[in-house]
Scaffold this motif. Structure first.
Motif, PDB file in Angstrom:
ATOM      1  N   GLN A 435      53.937  23.127-111.422  1.00 58.01           N
ATOM      2  CA  GLN A 435      53.627  23.884-112.633  1.00 58.01           C
ATOM      3  C   GLN A 435      52.453  23.253-113.368  1.00 58.01           C
ATOM      4  O   GLN A 435      52.286  22.032-113.391  1.00 58.01           O
ATOM      5  CB  GLN A 435      54.856  23.900-113.532  1.00 58.01           C
ATOM      6  N   SER A 436      51.622  24.090-113.993  1.00 58.88           N
ATOM      7  CA  SER A 436      50.507  23.580-114.783  1.00 58.88           C
ATOM      8  C   SER A 436      51.017  22.853-116.022  1.00 58.88           C
ATOM      9  O   SER A 436      51.997  23.263-116.655  1.00 58.88           O
ATOM     10  CB  SER A 436      49.595  24.738-115.206  1.00 58.88           C
ATOM     11  N   LYS A 437      50.319  21.796-116.391  1.00 62.72           N
ATOM     12  CA  LYS A 437      50.630  21.091-117.625  1.00 62.72           C
ATOM     13  C   LYS A 437      50.063  21.817-118.845  1.00 62.72           C
ATOM     14  O   LYS A 437      50.365  21.462-119.990  1.00 62.72           O
ATOM     15  CB  LYS A 437      50.065  19.665-117.559  1.00 62.72           C
ATOM     16  N   LYS A 438      49.245  22.841-118.585  1.00 67.56           N
ATOM     17  CA  LYS A 438      48.597  23.566-119.669  1.00 67.56           C
ATOM     18  C   LYS A 438      49.435  24.731-120.184  1.00 67.56           C
ATOM     19  O   LYS A 438      49.183  25.228-121.280  1.00 67.56           O
ATOM     20  CB  LYS A 438      47.237  24.112-119.194  1.00 67.56           C
ATOM     21  N   VAL A 439      50.405  25.178-119.392  1.00 70.83           N
ATOM     22  CA  VAL A 439      51.156  26.369-119.751  1.00 70.83           C
ATOM     23  C   VAL A 439      52.276  26.017-120.730  1.00 70.83           C
ATOM     24  O   VAL A 439      52.840  24.912-120.689  1.00 70.83           O
ATOM     25  CB  VAL A 439      51.727  27.053-118.490  1.00 70.83           C
ATOM     26  N   ALA A 440      52.579  26.974-121.601  1.00 67.80           N
ATOM     27  CA  ALA A 440      53.686  26.774-122.541  1.00 67.80           C
ATOM     28  C   ALA A 440      54.993  26.621-121.781  1.00 67.80           C
ATOM     29  O   ALA A 440      55.122  27.059-120.629  1.00 67.80           O
ATOM     30  CB  ALA A 440      53.763  27.955-123.509  1.00 67.80           C
ATOM     31  N   ALA A 441      55.970  26.015-122.410  1.00 68.96           N
ATOM     32  CA  ALA A 441      57.251  25.768-121.751  1.00 68.96           C
ATOM     33  C   ALA A 441      57.918  27.079-121.352  1.00 68.96           C
ATOM     34  O   ALA A 441      57.914  28.054-122.117  1.00 68.96           O
ATOM     35  CB  ALA A 441      58.164  24.983-122.686  1.00 68.96           C
ATOM     36  N   PHE A 442      58.464  27.105-120.139  1.00 67.64           N
ATOM     37  CA  PHE A 442      59.249  28.251-119.696  1.00 67.64           C
ATOM     38  C   PHE A 442      60.610  28.222-120.394  1.00 67.64           C
ATOM     39  O   PHE A 442      61.184  27.153-120.614  1.00 67.64           O
ATOM     40  CB  PHE A 442      59.437  28.216-118.182  1.00 67.64           C
ATOM     41  N   LYS A 443      61.124  29.398-120.696  1.00 70.99           N
ATOM     42  CA  LYS A 443      62.393  29.482-121.416  1.00 70.99           C
ATOM     43  C   LYS A 443      63.544  28.969-120.572  1.00 70.99           C
ATOM     44  O   LYS A 443      64.456  28.286-121.069  1.00 70.99           O
ATOM     45  CB  LYS A 443      62.642  30.926-121.845  1.00 70.99           C
ATOM     46  N   TYR A 444      63.541  29.297-119.285  1.00 73.14           N
ATOM     47  CA  TYR A 444      64.612  28.876-118.373  1.00 73.14           C
ATOM     48  C   TYR A 444      63.985  28.145-117.189  1.00 73.14           C
ATOM     49  O   TYR A 444      62.999  28.606-116.616  1.00 73.14           O
ATOM     50  CB  TYR A 444      65.401  30.080-117.844  1.00 73.14           C
ATOM     51  N   THR A 445      64.568  27.004-116.813  1.00 69.46           N
ATOM     52  CA  THR A 445      64.081  26.248-115.659  1.00 69.46           C
ATOM     53  C   THR A 445      65.255  25.828-114.791  1.00 69.46           C
ATOM     54  O   THR A 445      66.412  25.866-115.209  1.00 69.46           O
ATOM     55  CB  THR A 445      63.298  25.002-116.099  1.00 69.46           C
ATOM     56  N   ASN A 446      64.936  25.427-113.560  1.00 68.83           N
ATOM     57  CA  ASN A 446      65.961  25.013-112.605  1.00 68.83           C
ATOM     58  C   ASN A 446      65.608  23.678-111.971  1.00 68.83           C
ATOM     59  O   ASN A 446      65.750  23.488-110.772  1.00 68.83           O
ATOM     60  CB  ASN A 446      66.121  26.082-111.525  1.00 68.83           C
ATOM     61  N   GLY A 447      65.102  22.752-112.795  1.00 66.86           N
ATOM     62  CA  GLY A 447      64.780  21.428-112.296  1.00 66.86           C
ATOM     63  C   GLY A 447      63.305  21.266-111.969  1.00 66.86           C
ATOM     64  O   GLY A 447      62.508  22.209-112.071  1.00 66.86           O
ATOM     65  N   PRO A 448      62.893  20.063-111.559  1.00 67.21           N
ATOM     66  CA  PRO A 448      61.493  19.789-111.219  1.00 67.21           C
ATOM     67  C   PRO A 448      61.019  20.678-110.065  1.00 67.21           C
ATOM     68  O   PRO A 448      61.796  21.026-109.176  1.00 67.21           O
ATOM     69  CB  PRO A 448      61.509  18.308-110.810  1.00 67.21           C
ATOM     70  N   ILE A 449      59.733  21.016-110.082  1.00 64.10           N
ATOM     71  CA  ILE A 449      59.174  21.894-109.041  1.00 64.10           C
ATOM     72  C   ILE A 449      57.870  21.304-108.501  1.00 64.10           C
ATOM     73  O   ILE A 449      56.802  21.915-108.627  1.00 64.10           O
ATOM     74  CB  ILE A 449      58.958  23.326-109.576  1.00 64.10           C
ATOM     75  N   PRO A 450      57.924  20.141-107.863  1.00 65.82           N
ATOM     76  CA  PRO A 450      56.692  19.509-107.379  1.00 65.82           C
ATOM     77  C   PRO A 450      56.031  20.251-106.225  1.00 65.82           C
ATOM     78  O   PRO A 450      54.810  20.167-106.052  1.00 65.82           O
ATOM     79  CB  PRO A 450      57.167  18.120-106.936  1.00 65.82           C
ATOM     80  N   ASN A 451      56.822  20.948-105.412  1.00 62.04           N
ATOM     81  CA  ASN A 451      56.261  21.605-104.231  1.00 62.04           C
ATOM     82  C   ASN A 451      55.878  23.059-104.464  1.00 62.04           C
ATOM     83  O   ASN A 451      54.932  23.567-103.864  1.00 62.04           O
ATOM     84  CB  ASN A 451      57.266  21.538-103.079  1.00 62.04           C
ATOM     85  N   GLY A 452      56.616  23.750-105.315  1.00 61.28           N
ATOM     86  CA  GLY A 452      56.341  25.157-105.554  1.00 61.28           C
ATOM     87  C   GLY A 452      57.563  25.844-106.124  1.00 61.28           C
ATOM     88  O   GLY A 452      58.651  25.262-106.223  1.00 61.28           O
ATOM     89  N   SER A 453      57.399  27.119-106.487  1.00 63.78           N
ATOM     90  CA  SER A 453      58.498  27.847-107.107  1.00 63.78           C
ATOM     91  C   SER A 453      58.150  29.323-107.213  1.00 63.78           C
ATOM     92  O   SER A 453      56.994  29.722-107.016  1.00 63.78           O
ATOM     93  CB  SER A 453      58.777  27.302-108.513  1.00 63.78           C
TER      94      SER A 453
END
Length: 583
Positions: A435-453
């Motif tokens: 995920q970009s560090k520039k984007v606003a926080a997503f409302k719902y997440t499912n853990g770290p996504i280093p490879n993709g999502s």
């Protein structure tokens, strides 16, 4: 068969700089609705002509029961997997209620890399018929993982006439009866042999495909493609189109183009070409080929390459073509196209078209990790000579590193959209990399996504102003394929593929794309996983985990008739459902 093709130079330049404002732009027509959509078929890549990936007719699978998905059957097909053909099987298409000699059947159809067309019984996985179309043409270049010399594009179904259209590796458009595979159209040249064509679309009795990687071999001295192919693959400077590529040897390559075959009269099909370039760069991209816009117009994205309309070069652009690909009507080219070229951050997904807030919108995305929204009545906004102002420029969702291929990051292949019963509009993208560090926080997440999502954004309208609100991200996924949606559930696959393309050998030498390079690219780093998510919150509803041990490239889940269908590189087809298997 008659052929026509378009001049590359003055006409297209004039069309781009002063696009006509005819009916196709001034009075947008509605996109396909539930009332006009096929009855729970999946006739083309991305479900519909607008490539939304949304089966509006599916009702069996729900948020409440999808957690009970089970593998109902798996079928091993006869197409042999190879390292150079990353896509052993095309994504499937589906036709319900087909009359066959064994009674009425629901059919799953797909094309193998060995030019074999398969028709499977949806309920049992049994192969009802298969036809192989040997290619007598010997390729002039060795197959590589970039240009595999095989069939590639997903077929398309004409349900009204009971046929399926597909393109074999000899470049011919073919048509087979859904009932038994009998030939229904004389094989007709549509693209050059060994072209890497993308998914077919069928709009108002015209079959469309796109091609642009420069894999096709022009062997006909009278082909209009030969006259169009004037640009050396290495003749443009690396500063404007990405890293230089090796000089092509052997037969001339096919230029970037849209091919349109009018089959209103099957006995006299008529072929039209529209060139997006006169060489390898600037070719159309996106697995779904062209997307239907208002009034049967065509929308497509192009890859990296020069943006020079006067020379017939339309790199890093979104184009709107008239029906039958006869002329350019409008375009959008981002202001930073030179930067995108230098980093290989081209558009790389098929657009999607949908209605929202009183407009017919097209959403476009690519390796830069941004989803832009364009108004089909004026793609580029602003003055006619500009064509570079999107209706809304989305936030950067990923690919802060600006990596085009090493490893591949950003949005690839295709995106999807869905509108909830209460009118909320979402767009879903397969993001490779973190995920970009520039984007606003997503409302719902499912853990770290280093490879993709899979990422979801909600499109919000405040009067004439549109915004995209980051809504949810899936769990970590390795090279996710384009997602699809049905009945409030998003389905997506982790492909498990290799995101690195050109890693050198230990001694620093370049891998041979015909042998060691192909083996490297075709060696997965994980297995394919089928997921199901709540379309509004991203809550994980199902995961196949380690159930499937192989991987896939250029896949797409197909959801219809209460089942989810996927394919793997080893030529297996799988069906998942919640009811007991029926024989």
């Amino acid at each position: 068969m008659s052929k026509s093709h378009l001049s590359l130079l003055p006409f297209l330049a004039l069309a781009l700089l002063s696009p006509p404002r005819g009916d196709a732009q001034s009075t947008p027509s509605p996109v396909v609705t539930a009332a006009s959509a096929p009855a729970n078929d999946w006739p083309t890549y991305g479900y519909d002509q607008e490539r939304t990936g949304w089966n509006r007719a599916e009702t069996t699978l729900t948020k409440d029961n999808v957690s009970k998905l089970k593998m109902q059957w798996s079928t091993q097909l006869s197409t042999p997997p190879t390292n150079v053909a990353l896509s052993t099987l095309t994504p499937p298409v589906l036709a319900s209620a087909v009359s066959t000699s064994d009674g009425t059947k629901n059919l799953l159809l797909l094309l193998g890399a060995d030019d074999t067309l398969f028709a499977l019984d949806v309920n049992s996985g049994k192969v009802l018929w298969q036809k192989t179309y040997p290619n007598p043409i010997k390729p002039g270049r060795a197959a590589t993982w970039l240009c595999s010399n095989t069939a590639n594009g997903a077929p398309v179904i004409d349900k009204a006439n009971g046929v399926v259209y597909f393109i074999t590796s000899d470049g011919k458009l073919r048509s087979a009866s859904l009932s038994d595979g009998a030939e229904r159209l004389k094989p007709t040249d549509m693209v050059a042999p060994f072209t890497r064509s993308w998914g077919l679309n069928f709009i108002d009795n015209v079959v469309y495909t796109t091609s642009g990687r420069g894999c096709g071999e022009i062997i006909d001295p009278d082909s209009p493609l030969l006259a169009a192919e004037t640009l050396s693959p290495v003749s443009t400077p690396a500063t404007t189109r990405g890293p230089p590529r090796p000089q092509v040897t052997g037969p001339p390559i096919d230029p970037g183009l849209v091919s349109a075959m009018d089959v209103h009269d099957p006995a006299h099909p008529n072929l039209t070409y529209f060139y997006t370039s006169n060489g390898r760069p600037s070719g159309p991209w996106g697995r779904g080929g062209v997307t239907k816009g208002p009034n049967n117009t065509l929308l497509l994205e192009t890859a990296d390459g020069l943006y020079d309309p006067a020379a017939g070069q339309f790199g890093i652009s979104v184009l709107m073509l008239a029906p039958k690909a006869t002329r350019l009507m409008d375009s959008f080219t981002p202001k930073n196209w030179k930067y995108m070229n230098s980093k290989d951050l081209d558009w790389s997904a098929s657009p999607i078209v949908f209605q929202f807030a009183g407009k017919t919108l097209v959403a476009v995305a690519g390796k830069e990790g941004v989803v832009d929204l364009l108004d089909t009545s004026d793609l580029g906004g602003g003055p006619p000579e500009n064509h570079s102002l999107p209706l809304y420029q989305g936030p950067q969702l990923g690919n802060d590193a600006a990596l085009g291929t090493q490893p591949s990051q950003g949005i690839w292949g295709g995106i999807a959209t869905y509108e909830t019963p209460d009118g909320k509009r979402f767009i879903y993208v397969p993001m490779w990399g973190p995920q970009s560090k520039k984007v606003a926080a997503f409302k719902y997440t499912n853990g770290p996504i280093p490879n993709g999502s899979i990422m979801a954004v909600q499109v919000i309208a405040d009067g004439d102003k549109l915004t995209e609100v980051p809504t949810w991200t899936s769990p970590d996924m390795i090279m996710p394929d384009p997602p699809v949606v049905a009945n409030g559930v998003v389905y997506a696959t982790q492909t498990g593929g290799q995101a690195l393309q050109n890693t050198p050998l230990p001694d620093g030498s370049r891998r041979d794309p015909t042998t060691t390079g192909a083996l490297y690219r075709a060696t997965p780093v994980s297995n394919l996983i089928l997921y199901a998510f709540d379309a509004e919150t991203g809550k994980q509803l199902y995961s196949s985990g380690k159930l499937i041990t192989d991987w896939v490239h250029f896949g797409e889940p197909v959801v219809a008739l209460g089942k989810v269908f996927i394919v793997t590189h080893d030529a297996h087809v799988y069906a998942f459902g919640v009811s007991a298997r029926r024989h």
